[in-house]
Design an enzyme around this catalytic site. Structure first.
Site, PDB file in Angstrom:
ATOM      1  N   LYS A  35       0.843  -1.209   0.000  1.00 55.00           N
ATOM      2  CA  LYS A  35       0.000   0.000   0.000  1.00 55.00           C
ATOM      3  C   LYS A  35       0.874   1.253   0.000  1.00 55.00           C
ATOM      4  O   LYS A  35       2.079   1.170   0.269  1.00 55.00           O
ATOM      5  CB  LYS A  35      -0.912  -0.029   1.222  1.00 55.00           C
ATOM      6  CG  LYS A  35      -0.166  -0.001   2.544  1.00 55.00           C
ATOM      7  CD  LYS A  35      -1.089  -0.277   3.718  1.00 55.00           C
ATOM      8  CE  LYS A  35      -0.298  -0.274   5.021  1.00 55.00           C
ATOM      9  NZ  LYS A  35      -1.112  -0.712   6.156  1.00 55.00           N
ATOM     10  N   ARG A 130     -10.290  -0.686  15.479  1.00 56.09           N
ATOM     11  CA  ARG A 130     -10.278   0.194  14.317  1.00 56.09           C
ATOM     12  C   ARG A 130     -11.252  -0.440  13.325  1.00 56.09           C
ATOM     13  O   ARG A 130     -12.390  -0.022  13.263  1.00 56.09           O
ATOM     14  CB  ARG A 130      -8.841   0.311  13.779  1.00 56.09           C
ATOM     15  CG  ARG A 130      -8.658   1.430  12.787  1.00 56.09           C
ATOM     16  CD  ARG A 130      -7.224   1.577  12.348  1.00 56.09           C
ATOM     17  NE  ARG A 130      -6.676   0.334  11.753  1.00 56.09           N
ATOM     18  CZ  ARG A 130      -5.444   0.205  11.295  1.00 56.09           C
ATOM     19  NH1 ARG A 130      -4.594   1.213  11.352  1.00 56.09           N
ATOM     20  NH2 ARG A 130      -5.040  -0.933  10.767  1.00 56.09           N
ATOM     21  N   TYR A 254      17.155  29.432   9.659  1.00 54.88           N
ATOM     22  CA  TYR A 254      15.935  30.120  10.108  1.00 54.88           C
ATOM     23  C   TYR A 254      15.798  30.068  11.633  1.00 54.88           C
ATOM     24  O   TYR A 254      16.052  29.029  12.253  1.00 54.88           O
ATOM     25  CB  TYR A 254      14.704  29.464   9.499  1.00 54.88           C
ATOM     26  CG  TYR A 254      14.492  29.799   8.040  1.00 54.88           C
ATOM     27  CD1 TYR A 254      14.298  31.117   7.635  1.00 54.88           C
ATOM     28  CD2 TYR A 254      14.468  28.791   7.082  1.00 54.88           C
ATOM     29  CE1 TYR A 254      14.084  31.416   6.292  1.00 54.88           C
ATOM     30  CE2 TYR A 254      14.259  29.083   5.745  1.00 54.88           C
ATOM     31  CZ  TYR A 254      14.070  30.402   5.356  1.00 54.88           C
ATOM     32  OH  TYR A 254      13.864  30.696   4.039  1.00 54.88           O
ATOM     33  N   MET A 302      12.988  24.389   3.231  1.00 50.37           N
ATOM     34  CA  MET A 302      12.215  23.663   2.218  1.00 50.37           C
ATOM     35  C   MET A 302      13.125  22.887   1.268  1.00 50.37           C
ATOM     36  O   MET A 302      12.827  21.759   0.881  1.00 50.37           O
ATOM     37  CB  MET A 302      11.336  24.635   1.415  1.00 50.37           C
ATOM     38  CG  MET A 302      10.374  23.916   0.482  1.00 50.37           C
ATOM     39  SD  MET A 302       9.381  25.014  -0.530  1.00 50.37           S
ATOM     40  CE  MET A 302       8.356  25.831   0.681  1.00 50.37           C
TER      41      MET A 302
END
Ligand code: PLP
Length: 369
Positions: A35, A130, A254, A302
């Site tokens: 998956k 679940r 940062y 980023m």
């Protein structure tokens, strides 16, 4: 030139890990869980290494469709089943096996009038709370599923909540309830995930469901994949874009989170949270440069991270940086980010390029490296 931020996938490692699963559970058949695009490793790159699995398992119809588009004919189980007529028609079309975890899924099957495949998997809730039908309802649900036209076999599944902690009392309780739910019912049983496969031998029934371990990653705290005989299937690399001197007392990145205590050589590497490298990574998180473990310093941006190059001052712009994989276990890296390796591999973004080694020989043979 393209940015050198690359997930190297090693199909031979996956084939090797599948064999390890068989060694752990020699009497069980193996459902390979692929998956989430093979846990972020890319299904197209991984399937050739899994041809000796007994079946595949995915979470969504789209994931199953991708497998069929690749021409793979192994049985495929939808781990969460389907809820409506339209999805049942698609499942029939693609030849998908279904989990049935709820009365409403059984009702949809009965309305559909026939089963998409001969084999169905009834999911029982043994304590995870679940998905799954109650233990007491299992026998009746099993009988009704057997009565759906086209059904020849109804297998039984459940899922562990705490298998990474072998002594957790819920494990024994779940196993006991699974025995109670399945007693006297026809059909094969499947309970163990990766952690259960390794930690709970009594939970290896006719089938095991292996996900994480196939990718060479350990689900067990403090025991990285290589210590279990697993080989990492993904090595994530970036390259040094700059090597700079930073004077004592200056801060880096940062928020000026990190301050140099002494003059430093700092490398800037081409990976950031835009690539899926977590911003939550702590100062000192390990990265591998020139075979040396170095510490990340300052906040993840980023597109970039900054690295204390003290252990390898001679490295140069263009040199490779390993974020995890061969030589640096992802389990340790995940800890530094306050997460689990499952999340790290699943969150790699589309900006990262994937490259695969050839699978040498038939699956199960080691690649020539
Ligand atoms: C994802 C999943 C697995 C595989 O778990 P691993 O810990 O990766 O081995 C097994 N069973 C179910 C129901 C799952 O959703």
């Amino acid at each position: 030139m393209a940015r050198n931020t690359i997930a190297h996938i090693d199909p031979s490692a996956i084939a090797h890990n599948l064999e390890r699963v068989r060694e752990y559970a020699p009497d069980s058949r193996v459902m390979a869980v692929v998956k989430a695009d093979a846990y972020g490793h890319r299904i197209d790159l991984c399937l050739p290494a899994l041809e000796r699995a007994d079946m595949l398992a995915v979470a969504t119809i789209e994931e199953a469709r991708a497998i069929r588009r690749l021409g793979n004919g192994l049985p495929v189980l939808l781990l969460e089943g389907v809820n409506d007529h339209g999805d049942l028609a698609v499942a029939a079309d693609l030849g998908l096996e279904l989990t049935v975890h709820h009365e409403h899924q059984l009702a949809a099957l009965e309305r559909f009038g026939r089963s998409p495949t001969k084999r169905l998997w009834l999911k029982v809730d043994t304590g995870m709370h679940r998905l799954g039908v109650p233990v007491e309802a299992a026998a009746d649900m099993h009988r009704r599923l057997r009565a759906v036209p086209g059904v020849e076999q109804v297998n039984l599944v459940s899922h562990f909540a705490c298998a990474e902690e072998p002594s957790h009392p819920l494990n024994a309780l779940q196993i006991e309830r699974f025995h109670r739910a399945t007693k006297g019912l026809e059909g094969e049983r499947c309970l163990a995930n990766s952690a259960g496969l390794i930690n709970l031998p009594e939970a290896r029934f006719e089938w095991v469901r292996a996900g994480l371990v196939l990718y060479g990653i350990s689900p067990l705290p403090g025991r990285p994949g290589p210590s279990l005989g697993l080989e990492p299937a993904m090595t994530l690399t970036a390259e040094l874009m700059a090597v700079n001197r930073v004077a004592a007392g200056e801060s880096i990145g940062y928020g000026a989170r990190f301050t140099a205590e002494h003059d430093m050589t700092v490398g800037v590497a081409s990976i950031g949270y835009g690539d899926g490298y977590p911003r939550s990574m702590a100062d000192g998180a390990p990265v591998l440069v020139d075979g040396q473990v170095c510490g990340m310093c300052g906040r993840v941006s980023m597109d970039m991270i900054t690295i204390d190059l003290a252990p390898c001052p001679a490295v140069q712009v263009g040199d490779e940086v390993v974020l995890w994989g061969r030589g640096l276990s992802i389990e340790t890296v995940a800890e530094a980010a306050g997460t689990i390796p499952y999340e790290l591999v699943c969150r790699i973004t589309r900006r990262v390029r994937f490259r695969s080694r050839a699978l040498v020989g038939s699956a199960g043979l080691r690649a020539v490296k």
